[in-house]
Scaffold this motif. Structure first.
Motif, PDB file in Angstrom:
ATOM      1  N   LYS A 256       0.682  -1.837  -0.024  1.00 35.20           N
ATOM      2  CA  LYS A 256       0.021   0.042   0.225  1.00 35.20           C
ATOM      3  C   LYS A 256       0.591   1.001   0.159  1.00 35.20           C
ATOM      4  N   GLY A 257       2.160   1.181   0.516  1.00 34.96           N
ATOM      5  CA  GLY A 257       3.268   2.739  -0.491  1.00 34.96           C
ATOM      6  C   GLY A 257       3.447   2.454   1.522  1.00 34.96           C
ATOM      7  N   ASP A 258       2.915   1.686   2.535  1.00 33.03           N
ATOM      8  CA  ASP A 258       4.139   2.347   3.739  1.00 33.03           C
ATOM      9  C   ASP A 258       4.957   2.332   4.388  1.00 33.03           C
ATOM     10  N   VAL A 259       6.053   2.825   4.657  1.00 30.23           N
ATOM     11  CA  VAL A 259       7.542   2.846   4.676  1.00 30.23           C
ATOM     12  C   VAL A 259       7.374   1.773   5.984  1.00 30.23           C
ATOM     13  N   ILE A 260       8.019   0.134   5.993  1.00 32.85           N
ATOM     14  CA  ILE A 260       8.079  -0.345   7.086  1.00 32.85           C
ATOM     15  C   ILE A 260       9.184  -0.601   7.733  1.00 32.85           C
ATOM     16  N   ALA A 261       9.995  -1.381   6.723  1.00 30.98           N
ATOM     17  CA  ALA A 261      11.626  -1.449   7.211  1.00 30.98           C
ATOM     18  C   ALA A 261      12.840   0.031   6.541  1.00 30.98           C
ATOM     19  N   THR A 262      13.599  -0.135   7.739  1.00 33.50           N
ATOM     20  CA  THR A 262      14.786   1.053   6.890  1.00 33.50           C
ATOM     21  C   THR A 262      16.334   0.175   6.971  1.00 33.50           C
ATOM     22  N   GLY A 263      17.378  -0.192   6.217  1.00 34.38           N
ATOM     23  CA  GLY A 263      18.268  -0.244   6.298  1.00 34.38           C
ATOM     24  C   GLY A 263      19.743   0.481   5.874  1.00 34.38           C
ATOM     25  N   LEU A 264      20.632  -0.103   6.756  1.00 39.11           N
ATOM     26  CA  LEU A 264      21.927   0.415   6.102  1.00 39.11           C
ATOM     27  C   LEU A 264      22.952  -0.573   5.867  1.00 39.11           C
ATOM     28  N   ASN A 265      23.864  -0.620   5.621  1.00 35.54           N
ATOM     29  CA  ASN A 265      25.468  -1.190   5.188  1.00 35.54           C
ATOM     30  C   ASN A 265      25.975  -1.040   5.828  1.00 35.54           C
ATOM     31  N   ASP A 266      26.164  -2.078   7.639  1.00 32.25           N
ATOM     32  CA  ASP A 266      27.203  -2.429   8.985  1.00 32.25           C
ATOM     33  C   ASP A 266      27.107  -3.129   8.467  1.00 32.25           C
ATOM     34  N   VAL A 267      28.035  -3.553  10.310  1.00 29.37           N
ATOM     35  CA  VAL A 267      28.380  -4.817  10.910  1.00 29.37           C
ATOM     36  C   VAL A 267      26.954  -4.979  11.612  1.00 29.37           C
ATOM     37  N   PRO A 268      26.969  -6.036  11.712  1.00 28.59           N
ATOM     38  CA  PRO A 268      25.838  -6.718  13.154  1.00 28.59           C
ATOM     39  C   PRO A 268      26.223  -6.552  14.399  1.00 28.59           C
ATOM     40  N   ALA A 269      25.715  -6.541  15.556  1.00 30.53           N
ATOM     41  CA  ALA A 269      25.778  -6.584  16.418  1.00 30.53           C
ATOM     42  C   ALA A 269      24.550  -7.974  17.498  1.00 30.53           C
ATOM     43  N   ALA A 270      24.894  -8.187  18.521  1.00 33.48           N
ATOM     44  CA  ALA A 270      24.402  -9.693  18.697  1.00 33.48           C
ATOM     45  C   ALA A 270      23.666  -9.055  19.584  1.00 33.48           C
ATOM     46  N   GLY A 271      22.193  -9.645  19.569  1.00 32.64           N
ATOM     47  CA  GLY A 271      20.827  -9.120  19.710  1.00 32.64           C
ATOM     48  C   GLY A 271      20.602  -8.756  18.818  1.00 32.64           C
ATOM     49  N   GLY A 272      20.539  -8.313  17.315  1.00 35.64           N
ATOM     50  CA  GLY A 272      19.760  -7.674  16.208  1.00 35.64           C
ATOM     51  C   GLY A 272      19.676  -6.539  15.843  1.00 35.64           C
ATOM     52  N   GLY A 273      20.283  -6.039  14.757  1.00 39.01           N
ATOM     53  CA  GLY A 273      20.193  -4.815  14.767  1.00 39.01           C
ATOM     54  C   GLY A 273      21.599  -5.043  14.302  1.00 39.01           C
ATOM     55  N   LEU A 274      22.061  -2.993  13.809  1.00 38.57           N
ATOM     56  CA  LEU A 274      23.651  -3.307  14.028  1.00 38.57           C
ATOM     57  C   LEU A 274      24.656  -2.296  14.809  1.00 38.57           C
ATOM     58  N   TYR A 275      25.785  -2.652  14.922  1.00 36.72           N
ATOM     59  CA  TYR A 275      26.516  -1.372  16.088  1.00 36.72           C
ATOM     60  C   TYR A 275      26.597  -0.367  15.581  1.00 36.72           C
ATOM     61  N   TRP A 276      26.166   0.635  17.080  1.00 38.93           N
ATOM     62  CA  TRP A 276      25.675   2.046  16.944  1.00 38.93           C
ATOM     63  C   TRP A 276      26.973   2.564  17.156  1.00 38.93           C
ATOM     64  N   PRO A 277      27.309   4.454  17.348  1.00 38.43           N
ATOM     65  CA  PRO A 277      28.809   4.542  17.998  1.00 38.43           C
ATOM     66  C   PRO A 277      28.694   4.692  19.263  1.00 38.43           C
ATOM     67  N   GLY A 278      30.173   4.162  20.187  1.00 38.87           N
ATOM     68  CA  GLY A 278      29.537   3.993  21.514  1.00 38.87           C
ATOM     69  C   GLY A 278      30.751   3.147  22.282  1.00 38.87           C
ATOM     70  N   PRO A 279      30.557   2.552  23.280  1.00 38.08           N
ATOM     71  CA  PRO A 279      31.575   2.284  24.556  1.00 38.08           C
ATOM     72  C   PRO A 279      31.538   0.635  23.916  1.00 38.08           C
ATOM     73  N   VAL A 280      30.874   0.194  23.295  1.00 36.68           N
ATOM     74  CA  VAL A 280      30.531  -1.144  22.351  1.00 36.68           C
ATOM     75  C   VAL A 280      30.534  -1.494  21.129  1.00 36.68           C
ATOM     76  N   ASP A 281      31.339  -0.831  19.978  1.00 38.97           N
ATOM     77  CA  ASP A 281      31.584  -0.743  18.791  1.00 38.97           C
ATOM     78  C   ASP A 281      32.556  -1.613  17.942  1.00 38.97           C
ATOM     79  N   GLU A 282      32.444  -2.479  17.304  1.00 43.55           N
ATOM     80  CA  GLU A 282      32.795  -3.640  16.378  1.00 43.55           C
ATOM     81  C   GLU A 282      32.884  -3.225  15.222  1.00 43.55           C
ATOM     82  N   ARG A 283      32.844  -2.112  14.982  1.00 43.55           N
ATOM     83  CA  ARG A 283      32.052  -1.525  13.013  1.00 43.55           C
ATOM     84  C   ARG A 283      34.072  -1.861  12.694  1.00 43.55           C
ATOM     85  N   ASP A 284      33.543  -1.936  11.551  1.00 38.62           N
ATOM     86  CA  ASP A 284      35.596  -2.158  10.976  1.00 38.62           C
ATOM     87  C   ASP A 284      36.492  -1.159  10.795  1.00 38.62           C
ATOM     88  N   HIS A 285      35.578   0.113  11.204  1.00 33.81           N
ATOM     89  CA  HIS A 285      37.019   1.187  11.264  1.00 33.81           C
ATOM     90  C   HIS A 285      37.662   1.242  12.231  1.00 33.81           C
TER      91      HIS A 285
END
Length: 507
Positions: A256-285
């Motif tokens: 019907k055209g409603d936005v139901i999800a978004t995504g981006l390319n980055d490293v996954p974090a345990a528990g679901g989703g992707l890492y955010w900046p912060g004390p626990v950040d295991e991304r490639d950079h």
């Protein structure tokens, strides 16, 4: 709106065009000039290919007929002048020089009510150069025409043999082996607006051009279309990515055209989703390495060592062998490997996001800033997505070759097949100028006012000013620098390299 926006003098505008070989731009240019006239603008066409006739170092190699030979000579001449000058943006510097030529001897250097149309640009560096000179007053138009229509035009109108037409089309997209060659594919996705050029539907092309110019001149009642809004959201999602390679964003809408999800390319974090900046950040950079590149280099080195057996090699010798292998295998399928990256791709993360919150993507549309890779494509098909809209091509993707039974990439087939997933290029206002053209208050130009005393304010193109006007004191100074010192240095470099080449031939 301030009084100066209603004055008769209107600031200059510069439009660049990027399109693939075989797109018939004559009618589009005519339509663009007609629409500009409605705003009181005179258009000056700057045809980049004509510059080559004025350049001593390359003009002797140009031929005008037949069309096959003409295309060959002009593409080669463009490559040659970029190579000789060591400036990929050389032709953009020349364009700035030609745009500034009428200013010579004038007291008021600006050319009010004038629009310069540069046809056409083939390198990302050309776009960067023109944006650095003309700022927000420069607009890049990405003109999309399906490949089969371009091939048909070259074959039936220009009388080029089918195999040669395909050769020119492929060469134009990206010349892998020439660092100064054409890069139309890499330039196209930088556009501010994407317009479909369809000879069978000229009214659609005209309407898209007209709407774009209305927005450039501050039409207060033109708002985003569905695809524009959703692609902007995908672009916004991409900006959160910390990927070492590229930022990619995706959005899924329901049937019907409603936005139901978004995504981006980055490293996954345990528990679901992707890492955010912060004390626990295991991304490639944070780790300091791209695992896919690391594994690819190990594969290249192993191949080279097996081809060049030697029991003992020092670290330096291995590094030299790796460099040799990279050069030898450049452009091969080894460089298409993606599966060893740690990052979840944007399209996959959008599908996973839908799964995490328990909504179905069946029959929906996926918007992504880059064409999906073949790994994502198979999951897109399996998830029940009906339509995929993308901006940037991704030549490494084998999606169409591996899943031709399930997907159709627009431009490769003439008949619409409703049983397959349709991948189609984005058409509309690009995300990079979204605020400038749609926001009432956040544009870098003047604010838009829609009402007075509770009633809508009439909008008249005859008096409308560009939403983001150029200021002569800044862009003319930058234009002079580019057309003067920078172009002079590039021409001097060209002369030096020509003399060296002649000397080498004689020796």
């Amino acid at each position: 709106m301030p009084d100066e926006h209603n004055s008769k003098k209107k600031s200059e505008l510069v439009f660049g065009i990027v399109s693939a070989v075989g797109a018939n731009l004559e009618s589009l240019q005519t339509t663009l000039c007609t629409h500009l006239a409605a705003f009181g603008y005179a258009a000056i066409i700057q045809r980049v290919s004509k510059y080559l006739k004025n350049i001593e170092a390359v003009k002797d190699g140009l031929v005008e007929s037949p069309e096959d030979a003409r295309l060959e000579s002009y593409i080669s001449a463009g490559n040659a002048i970029r190579r000789l000058s060591r400036r990929p943006e050389f032709l953009a510097l020349y364009a700035a020089s030609e745009i500034g030529r009428p200013r010579s001897g004038q007291k008021d250097k600006s050319l009010p009510n004038t629009a310069h149309i540069i046809n056409s640009l083939k390198r990302p560096e050309e776009v960067t150069q023109l944006r650095s000179i003309y700022g927000p007053g420069f607009f890049l138009l990405g003109i999309y025409s399906p490949q089969h229509q371009r091939a048909d035009y070259l074959e039936n109108v220009k009388k080029i043999l089918p195999e040669r037409a395909i050769f020119h089309i492929q060469r134009d997209q990206r010349e892998e082996d020439d660092p100064f060659g054409q890069r139309t594919r890499d330039t196209f996705h930088l556009a501010d607006v994407f317009i479909r050029l369809d000879p069978s539907d000229p009214d659609r092309t005209s309407a898209e051009l007209c709407r774009f110019l209305d927005l450039v001149f501050g039409h207060p009642y033109k708002t985003p279309k569905e695809d524009e809004q959703r692609m902007f959201l995908a672009y916004a999602a991409s900006l959160r990515s910390g990927s070492l390679a590229r930022q990619v964003g995706a959005v899924i809408t329901s049937a019907k055209g409603d936005v139901i999800a978004t995504g981006l390319n980055d490293v996954p974090a345990a528990g679901g989703g992707l890492y955010w900046p912060g004390p626990v950040d295991e991304r490639d950079h944070v780790k300091g390495v791209d695992s896919n590149d690391e594994r690819r280099d190990k594969m290249i080195l192993e191949i080279m060592e097996r081809l060049n057996p030697n029991a003992e090699r020092t670290s330096q010798e291995k590094e030299e062998l790796l460099l040799k292998g990279r050069e030898a295998l450049k452009g091969s399928m080894v460089f298409d490997i993606t599966e060893f990256g740690r990052a979840v791709h944007a399209e996959m993360e959008a599908l996973l996001c839908a799964a995490r919150v328990g909504v179905s993507p069946v029959g929906g549309t996926l918007y992504c800033t880059t064409f999906p890779c073949h790994n994502c494509a198979k999951h897109i098909v399996a998830a029940g997505i009906k339509r995929v809209v993308y901006i940037e091509p991704y030549p490494k993707s084998q999606a169409e070759q591996l899943h031709s039974d399930s997907i159709v990439v627009e431009g490769d087939e003439h008949v619409y097949d409703d049983s397959k997933v349709h991948f189609e290029p984005f058409v509309g206002i690009g995300p990079r100028r979204y605020f400038d053209l749609f926001s009432m208050n956040l544009s870098t130009g003047y604010p838009v006012v829609r009402k007075k005393d509770g009633r809508t304010i009439p909008w008249d193109p005859a008096v409308a000013q560009p939403r983001v006007p150029m200021h002569p004191t800044t862009y003319i100074e930058r234009e002079l620098a580019a057309a003067g010192l920078e172009l002079k240095n590039a021409m001097e470099e060209t002369r030096t390299n020509v003399l060296e080449q002649r000397k080498d031939r004689h020796e």
